[in-house]
Design an enzyme around this catalytic site. Sequence first.
Site, PDB file in Angstrom:
ATOM      1  N   LYS A  54      41.449  -5.293 -12.579  1.00  0.00           N
ATOM      2  CA  LYS A  54      40.973  -6.402 -11.743  1.00  0.00           C
ATOM      3  C   LYS A  54      39.873  -7.155 -12.458  1.00  0.00           C
ATOM      4  O   LYS A  54      39.876  -8.395 -12.492  1.00  0.00           O
ATOM      5  CB  LYS A  54      40.438  -5.881 -10.407  1.00  0.00           C
ATOM      6  CG  LYS A  54      41.515  -5.511  -9.419  1.00  0.00           C
ATOM      7  CD  LYS A  54      40.929  -4.823  -8.200  1.00  0.00           C
ATOM      8  CE  LYS A  54      42.045  -4.223  -7.362  1.00  0.00           C
ATOM      9  NZ  LYS A  54      41.593  -3.198  -6.434  1.00  0.00           N
ATOM     10  N   GLN A  98      37.216  -0.765  -3.064  1.00  0.00           N
ATOM     11  CA  GLN A  98      38.433  -0.051  -3.448  1.00  0.00           C
ATOM     12  C   GLN A  98      38.656   1.143  -2.500  1.00  0.00           C
ATOM     13  O   GLN A  98      37.749   1.941  -2.257  1.00  0.00           O
ATOM     14  CB  GLN A  98      38.306   0.432  -4.903  1.00  0.00           C
ATOM     15  CG  GLN A  98      39.537   1.101  -5.465  1.00  0.00           C
ATOM     16  CD  GLN A  98      40.729   0.158  -5.647  1.00  0.00           C
ATOM     17  OE1 GLN A  98      40.568  -1.034  -5.878  1.00  0.00           O
ATOM     18  NE2 GLN A  98      41.921   0.700  -5.535  1.00  0.00           N
ATOM     19  N   ASP A 121      40.633  -8.828   0.661  1.00  0.00           N
ATOM     20  CA  ASP A 121      41.724  -7.880   0.947  1.00  0.00           C
ATOM     21  C   ASP A 121      42.419  -8.206   2.270  1.00  0.00           C
ATOM     22  O   ASP A 121      43.513  -7.702   2.532  1.00  0.00           O
ATOM     23  CB  ASP A 121      41.153  -6.456   1.077  1.00  0.00           C
ATOM     24  CG  ASP A 121      41.345  -5.628  -0.184  1.00  0.00           C
ATOM     25  OD1 ASP A 121      42.348  -5.835  -0.880  1.00  0.00           O
ATOM     26  OD2 ASP A 121      40.487  -4.761  -0.435  1.00  0.00           O
TER      27      ASP A 121
HETATM   28  N1  GUN Z   1      43.794   0.767  -2.897  1.00  0.00           N
HETATM   29  C1  GUN Z   1      45.125   0.620  -3.113  1.00  0.00           C
HETATM   30  N2  GUN Z   1      45.508  -0.644  -2.856  1.00  0.00           N
HETATM   31  C2  GUN Z   1      44.403  -1.303  -2.468  1.00  0.00           C
HETATM   32  C3  GUN Z   1      44.163  -2.647  -2.079  1.00  0.00           C
HETATM   33  O1  GUN Z   1      45.051  -3.513  -2.027  1.00  0.00           O
HETATM   34  N3  GUN Z   1      42.869  -2.945  -1.770  1.00  0.00           N
HETATM   35  C4  GUN Z   1      41.878  -2.024  -1.804  1.00  0.00           C
HETATM   36  N4  GUN Z   1      40.649  -2.402  -1.457  1.00  0.00           N
HETATM   37  N5  GUN Z   1      42.069  -0.777  -2.155  1.00  0.00           N
HETATM   38  C5  GUN Z   1      43.323  -0.422  -2.484  1.00  0.00           C
END
Ligand code: GUN
Length: 297
Positions: A54, A98, A121
């Site tokens: 990311k 996350q 998100d």
């Molecule tokens: N963990 C796995 N997929 C995601 C996601 O799309 N967003 C977040 N914040 N954590 C994750």
Amino acid sequence: MTAKILDGKAFAARVREQVAAGVARLKADHGVTPGLAVVLVGEDPASEVYVRNKGKQTLACGMASFEHKLAAETSEAELLALIDRLNADPAVHGILVQLPLPDHLNEDLVINAIAPEKDVDGFHISNVGLLATGQKAMVPCTPLGCLMMLREEHGSLSGLNAVVVGRSNIVGKPMAQLLLRDSCTVTIAHSRTREIEALCRQADILVAAVGRPEMVTGDWIKPGATVIDVGINRIETPEGGTRLVGDVDFASAAQVAGAITPVPGGVGPMTIACLLANTLTACCRSNDIPEPEGLTA
Ligand code: GUN
């Protein structure tokens, strides 16, 4: 029939180009640089890989990236204090915590502490409610990526039968909302659904998001249907190695479907591309600047 392969890697690269163009325009015309803050608590290796990717992609499209790595034993109060600071920071337009979080931290509490307009998100209850009521929301990244691929393939989705297998808050439920908003007839199937194979065979669009390796086989699929495989499962091979597979048995499904996303290289790359798109969208909205076309639901 052999299905058309929907190339998420190439699609995601196009989305990132669009985002980079939007970022360049924001900088040149408005003097604003979109910023994404990612918070990682603990040392889950898969999460560390995601967060690193990311960060790299955020910088590559011209945005500012802020990484906050906190120890696994970080208290809820410390994490909430960081979120408060990020909420108040004008250089931060998107905040992603996350998941999963360590067990002692309440995920709902933490997610709902993020300012909804910075919730890239789309997990905050305000965004969930806005999406469900057809209002302008931040939309969860993976379902948004699936929707973009479906719209590209079909044009209009109006009137199509869609079955979403899986009812998670991250994928299944928001995916169903998005398909409903595009006027599909939507059914959510899950582990207690009766005669799930027959139900799936009614689907013009079948989205598999259950986390069960290769559960959906060719005989579950209506000939010519579009199959979106959200699963990423690592399984052991007979040779003693491992390989990534989806929730769909690709070999049998590709004989029946009209179009199908592979694993890897299907939905996966779209998730981070949509996170970048959401950060650009959040930055435009917070500055009252028109959003680029095609990057939102
Ligand atoms: N963990 C796995 N997929 C995601 C996601 O799309 N967003 C977040 N914040 N954590 C994750």
